[in-house]
Design a protein around this motif. Structure first.
Motif, PDB file in Angstrom:
ATOM      1  N   PRO A  26       0.822  -1.211   0.000  1.00  0.00           N
ATOM      2  CA  PRO A  26       0.000   0.000   0.000  1.00  0.00           C
ATOM      3  C   PRO A  26       0.857   1.263   0.000  1.00  0.00           C
ATOM      4  N   ALA A  28       0.461   5.584   0.262  1.00  0.00           N
ATOM      5  CA  ALA A  28      -0.322   6.795   0.496  1.00  0.00           C
ATOM      6  C   ALA A  28       0.388   7.948  -0.202  1.00  0.00           C
ATOM      7  N   ILE A  44       0.958   6.762  10.242  1.00  0.00           N
ATOM      8  CA  ILE A  44       0.986   5.524   9.453  1.00  0.00           C
ATOM      9  C   ILE A  44       2.249   4.741   9.782  1.00  0.00           C
ATOM     10  N   PHE A  53       3.438  -0.222   4.510  1.00  0.00           N
ATOM     11  CA  PHE A  53       3.050   1.045   3.893  1.00  0.00           C
ATOM     12  C   PHE A  53       4.257   1.833   3.420  1.00  0.00           C
ATOM     13  N   ILE A  55       5.063   5.869   1.622  1.00  0.00           N
ATOM     14  CA  ILE A  55       4.512   7.217   1.497  1.00  0.00           C
ATOM     15  C   ILE A  55       5.165   7.893   0.293  1.00  0.00           C
ATOM     16  N   TRP A  80      -5.729  13.634  -2.528  1.00  0.00           N
ATOM     17  CA  TRP A  80      -5.079  12.668  -1.628  1.00  0.00           C
ATOM     18  C   TRP A  80      -5.418  11.315  -2.206  1.00  0.00           C
ATOM     19  N   TYR A  82      -4.707   6.895  -2.131  1.00  0.00           N
ATOM     20  CA  TYR A  82      -4.208   5.676  -1.497  1.00  0.00           C
ATOM     21  C   TYR A  82      -4.310   4.556  -2.519  1.00  0.00           C
ATOM     22  N   GLY A  94     -10.071   7.184   0.917  1.00  0.00           N
ATOM     23  CA  GLY A  94      -8.697   6.701   0.995  1.00  0.00           C
ATOM     24  C   GLY A  94      -8.182   6.700   2.419  1.00  0.00           C
ATOM     25  N   VAL A  98      -7.022   3.407   4.632  1.00  0.00           N
ATOM     26  CA  VAL A  98      -5.733   3.327   5.330  1.00  0.00           C
ATOM     27  C   VAL A  98      -5.962   2.932   6.787  1.00  0.00           C
TER      28      VAL A  98
END
Length: 154
Positions: A26, A28, A44, A53, A55, A80, A82, A94, A98
Motif C-alpha cells: 500500500p 499513500a 501511518i 506502507f 509514502i 489525496w 491511497y 482513501g 488506510v
C-alpha cells in the motif's frame, strides 16, 4: 470530485507518463508540505506494525504522475490518494481505507463511514482547502524519523 476507483486495477502500469515503481504494498500519496499530512504519514509509520506502507509526496515526479493518471490535480488540496493492490481510493475514502488496513487505533476512523458520502466529501474538502491555515506547513521529506524516511518513495 473525481471517483478514482473507476479505473481498472494497476492501470497506471500501462501509462507511459507514470514512472515504474514498486507497487507491491500500500502507498499513500500525501501533500509533502502539509502539517496534517506529515503528521498522518508519521502516524501511518508508527501504526504499521507489518512495515508494508510506503509514502509518496504528491510534489514528487512519481506522485504528480500517478495523481494525473487518476484525473487528479497534484496542486489541488483535494488530491489525496491511497493505492493498494493496484486499486485507487481518494479523499476521505482513501483515509478510511488506510485506517482499516492499519487496524488498532486506525480503525477508529471507520465511524466516519456512517456519514453520508456527500457529508464526508464536504468535510474532507473543508479540511483539505484550509489545511495550511489550520495545520501549518511541515516538510515531510525533512522529518528526522528514520522509519518514515525508509518508507518514502518518489
Amino acid at each position: 470530485m473525481v471517483d478514482v476507483r473507476e479505473r481498472e486495477p494497476f492501470s497506471y502500469r500501462r501509462d507511459a507518463d507514470v514512472p515504474a515503481f514498486d507497487d507491491g504494498g500500500p502507498i499513500a500519496f500525501v501533500d509533502g508540505e502539509c502539517g496534517l499530512c506529515s503528521r498522518g504519514a508519521r502516524l501511518i509509520s508508527r501504526l504499521d506494525r507489518r512495515g508494508e506502507f510506503r509514502i509518496c509526496p504528491t510534489q514528487s515526479s512519481l506522485g504528480r504522475a500517478v495523481l494525473v493518471h487518476y484525473g487528479l490535480d497534484p496542486d489541488d488540496p483535494d488530491s489525496w490518494l491511497y493505492l493498494v493492490d493496484g486499486r485507487a481510493h481518494g479523499s476521505l475514502q482513501g483515509v478510511l481505507e488506510v485506517g482499516a488496513r492499519l487496524g488498532g487505533w486506525g480503525r477508529a476512523l471507520t465511524v466516519l463511514r456512517l456519514l453520508p458520502h456527500s457529508l464526508q466529501n464536504a468535510i474532507y474538502r473543508l479540511i483539505a482547502r484550509n489545511r495550511y491555515r489550520l495545520f501549518g506547513r511541515k516538510e515531510l521529506c525533512q522529518l528526522p524519523d528514520p522509519e518514515l524516511r525508509r518508507r518514502l518513495i518518489g
